[in-house]
Design a protein around this motif. Structure first.
Motif, PDB file in Angstrom:
ATOM      1  N   UNK A  12       0.844  -1.202   0.000  1.00 43.81           N
ATOM      2  CA  UNK A  12       0.000   0.000   0.000  1.00 43.81           C
ATOM      3  C   UNK A  12       0.875   1.247   0.000  1.00 43.81           C
ATOM      4  N   UNK A  13       1.947   1.227   0.792  1.00 43.55           N
ATOM      5  CA  UNK A  13       2.862   2.372   0.807  1.00 43.55           C
ATOM      6  C   UNK A  13       3.491   2.575  -0.571  1.00 43.55           C
ATOM      7  N   UNK A  14       3.815   1.478  -1.244  1.00 41.88           N
ATOM      8  CA  UNK A  14       4.395   1.573  -2.585  1.00 41.88           C
ATOM      9  C   UNK A  14       3.406   2.204  -3.555  1.00 41.88           C
ATOM     10  N   UNK A  15       2.132   1.898  -3.370  1.00 40.73           N
ATOM     11  CA  UNK A  15       1.100   2.482  -4.227  1.00 40.73           C
ATOM     12  C   UNK A  15       1.146   3.998  -4.182  1.00 40.73           C
ATOM     13  N   UNK A  16       1.382   4.553  -2.987  1.00 37.51           N
ATOM     14  CA  UNK A  16       1.369   6.005  -2.818  1.00 37.51           C
ATOM     15  C   UNK A  16       2.773   6.617  -2.874  1.00 37.51           C
ATOM     16  N   UNK A  17       3.730   5.880  -3.450  1.00 40.47           N
ATOM     17  CA  UNK A  17       5.077   6.428  -3.619  1.00 40.47           C
ATOM     18  C   UNK A  17       5.086   7.650  -4.528  1.00 40.47           C
ATOM     19  N   UNK A  18       4.079   7.752  -5.378  1.00 41.77           N
ATOM     20  CA  UNK A  18       4.016   8.877  -6.311  1.00 41.77           C
ATOM     21  C   UNK A  18       3.076   9.975  -5.820  1.00 41.77           C
ATOM     22  N   UNK A  19       2.584   9.850  -4.598  1.00 42.71           N
ATOM     23  CA  UNK A  19       1.748  10.878  -3.974  1.00 42.71           C
ATOM     24  C   UNK A  19       2.587  11.644  -2.950  1.00 42.71           C
TER      25      UNK A  19
END
Length: 706
Positions: free
Chosen positions: A399-406
């Motif tokens: 989940x943290x990887x998902x928001x790496x671009x946020x």
């Protein structure tokens, strides 16, 4: 007074290099070195590596006004001790000459937009130094985009007051603008007391992080006067703070996240590297100038020399992409990095600008916003992509990887942190994943849309969200098209409200009691079986007992409620009476504001011996109000009596189970009586008119016959 394009470079001891353009000025006496410190800058005497200069020129050839962040002007307040040279500095800048005399305080001075490359006009505000006019000065400081803080180079006491009085005063006033410390009257300094500006300013720059640049100048010699206001303008238009972490001497985490998103967007074939075509497309998009094949080859050679993992057989990798932008920053080319960020929609906080987020505005407070089917399908695809082990759940790291671009993970803080179903290991299921998105869209549609875009949604942003129909219209039509229902949970302390939320999230019952002091949420998917299985999202919003009055003081508080439940401990007399009182208050508030909705009573802790009076009273109350009988549950025994499906079913039938007080019932009967009386009166009047007309017609016929 246009600034020529020949740059002068200074390197700092923290690795950042500041570049600025130099104006031809009268030279100081032999031996006097230029005095400029930007982030601890000192002059260098060796030329820059040719390849580094080539790399900078390749990627920044066309940076101009478009990188200024859309500002229409910059307001600069000039402050300092009396006699430090504030007014003379402004006058010299405006007239390109040294004024023989100036008034104590100059009126606002406007500089043309074409003075510096960003083509943004400047307004210079001279401020009084006297205590009598301190209020005026403070107001100007609060309005300023940047502050030029002056001292006299020939007066050591003047410099000391920069750190002992002026900078603490700015902090006391909570001035957030960047500060440029400027030494005036450099030509008057005693040549026998020449001292490095870096040695003078290093301490105060470490102590006061709001200082972005230190420079010394001479209005009499017109030496580095334009540079003063160039640095001030640059600090506003192209701020270093959001990009560079002074403690770590590296790009900020938010800057790296933004660049990662840009890299991913440019990596069309998703192979983890920018090939020559993708790199050239990035260059054209950001700087309107293509790169020649030989230039691309040289760029990769430069990167590979510094960061071997920055280039692979395909092209430029993300570490190499970061290295290039880090180099821009270290060479003082903040405008180049900001040009890239702003081309991809970022503001000065490194978040997407509002013009990139066309969120549909709610037309009424009783409407809400949901994800469209297109957005939900995108999220389903994202979940499958991240679920590499195909166990139908995501690890926290995934989940943290998902928001790496946020800019940051939106679910790390309340109200989202513990609002979805997770396993004991912290894994989140698809239903929990989609429920989090449903909750975020309901509470903060703009943030939800922004994060959709951050993680790669490239469809039409306006097609990702949907504004629902008014709840009052749903009641009239006796149906709803909503897929997300918000249920307000009321009740006394110890009644079992939190247990109701935790059970929705699949958490085991706990005897440990923690009072609810702030509202909290729980969201999950509920499957409804019928002709076909449908999935709805239920969001429980727990309202703390002590905060009810404050909530009800907001006239629109109940507008977002699809259904309300009132929880009470079936074994406790006080709990029942308190929940009954809460029910009456909420119902009255709904009748006053016009926000009416289904209500349910939940008799919790059904495993305990019930309080007899509560059993009888609860049935009586539900009959009087015209709502369903209480739902008995025991979360301790795992007996929920299918309560969540019943809540969703009540929300899907918004015209049923709406409580009606005796006062409201009498008022309704009174209105009905008036309505019927009006109808009878109108019918009687119509009959009278018809009869009178008929009499007149007969009279006319009789007269004509006679």
């Amino acid at each position: 007074m246009q600034i020529p394009g020949h740059p002068s470079y200074y390197t700092p001891n923290n690795g950042i290099l500041l570049q600025y353009s130099q104006v031809p000025v009268q030279k100081l006496p032999a031996g006097a070195a230029p005095h400029c410190t930007a982030l601890h800058c000192v002059p260098i005497r060796t030329p820059l590596n040719f390849l580094v200069c080539f790399l900078l020129s390749c990627f920044a050839a066309m940076v101009g006004p478009s990188s200024a962040g859309g500002r229409r002007g910059v307001r600069i307040a000039v402050v300092g001790d009396g006699g430090a040279g504030k007014s003379t500095l402004i006058a010299a800048m405006a007239s390109e000459s040294f004024p023989e005399s100036v008034p104590p305080v100059l009126p606002p001075t406007h500089l043309p937009h074409n003075l510096y490359p960003d083509s943004v006009p400047l307004t210079l505000i001279d401020t009084p130094s006297s205590l009598a006019k301190q209020g005026t000065r403070n107001e100007e400081l609060k309005r300023a985009d940047a502050v030029v803080l002056t001292y006299a180079c020939d007066e050591p006491v003047s410099f000391e007051r920069v750190s002992t009085y002026w900078l603490p005063e700015l902090q006391k006033l909570e001035v957030k603008a960047p500060v440029i410390v400027v030494g005036c009257k450099l030509d008057l300094r005693d040549e026998n007391q020449l001292v490095s500006l870096e040695s003078l300013t290093t301490h105060i720059m470490q102590r006061f992080t709001e200082i972005v640049t230190c420079v010394e100048c001479s209005a009499a010699k017109l030496y580095q006067v334009p540079e003063v206001f160039y640095f001030a303008q640059k600090a506003v238009l192209h701020p270093v703070g959001p990009l560079f972490d002074y403690k770590r001497h590296a790009l900020t985490d938010r800057c790296v996240r933004a660049l990662r998103r840009i890299f991913v967007l440019c990596d069309h074939d998703m192979d983890g590297a920018l090939n020559d075509e993708e790199l050239n497309e990035f260059q054209v998009r950001c700087f309107n100038a293509p790169l020649q094949p030989s230039e691309i080859a040289k760029v990769k050679t430069i990167v590979e020399q510094k960061v071997p993992e920055g280039v692979n057989s395909i092209g430029l990798t993300f570490p190499g992409f970061i290295h290039i932008h880090n180099m821009f920053l270290k060479k003082g080319r903040t405008e180049t990095l900001w040009a890239v960020l702003r081309k991809f929609g970022y503001d000065n906080d490194l978040k997407l600008r509002d013009d990139f987020l066309p969120v549909l505005s709610k037309h009424a407070s009783e409407q809400s916003v949901e994800l469209t089917g297109e957005a939900v399908e995108f999220l389903n695809g994202i979940f499958r992509f991240l679920d590499t082990d195909k166990d139908r759940s995501l690890l926290p790291a995934e989940v943290d990887k998902l928001f790496d671009t946020a800019p940051e993970s939106p679910w790390n803080d309340a109200p989202y942190k513990d609002a979805a179903e997770k396993t004991d290991m912290g894994y989140i299921s698809l239903n929990g994943f989609l429920s989090q998105w449903a909750l975020m869209t309901l509470l903060d549609p703009t943030r939800s849309l922004a994060n959709l875009i951050y993680i790669g949604y490239n469809g039409n942003p306006a097609a990702a969200l949907h504004v629902t129909r008014r709840r009052s219209v749903d009641r009239k039509k006796q149906t709803t098209e909503r897929n997300v229902f918000q249920c307000y949970v009321f009740g006394s302390k110890h009644s079992g409200k939190s247990a109701l939320l935790y059970s929705l999230l699949g958490r085991p019952f706990s005897n440990n009691y923690t009072p609810t002091t702030v509202e909290q949420y729980a969201a999950n998917a509920i499957e409804l079986k019928g002709v076909r299985v449908t999935r709805k999202f239920l969001i429980l919003r727990e309202i703390p007992e002590d905060g009810l009055s404050e909530f009800l003081s907001n006239q629109d508080f109940l507008a977002a409620c699809d259904v309300a439940v009132f929880v009470y401990d079936s074994s406790d007399e006080y709990s029942w009476k308190k929940s009954r009182d809460l029910l009456e208050k909420v119902v009255r508030q709904g009748e006053l504001t016009g926000y009416r909705f289904p209500c349910l009573l939940i008799a919790a802790k059904d495993d305990l011996i019930p309080f007899p009076r509560a059993v009888l009273d609860s049935v009586k109350v539900t009959q009087e109000l015209g709502i369903e009988a209480p739902i008995h549950v025991s979360m301790k025994l795992g007996d929920s009596s299918n309560v969540y499906n019943k809540i969703v079913n009540a929300a899907e039938h918004p015209h049923l189970s709406i409580p009606e007080t005796e006062i409201a019932r009498k008022k309704k009967q009174h209105h009905q009586l008036l309505h019927h009386s009006l109808i009878f009166a109108l019918v009687g009047a119509a009959m009278a008119v018809a009869g009178l007309t008929a009499c007149r017609v007969r009279a006319v016929k009789k007269n004509s016959t006679a």
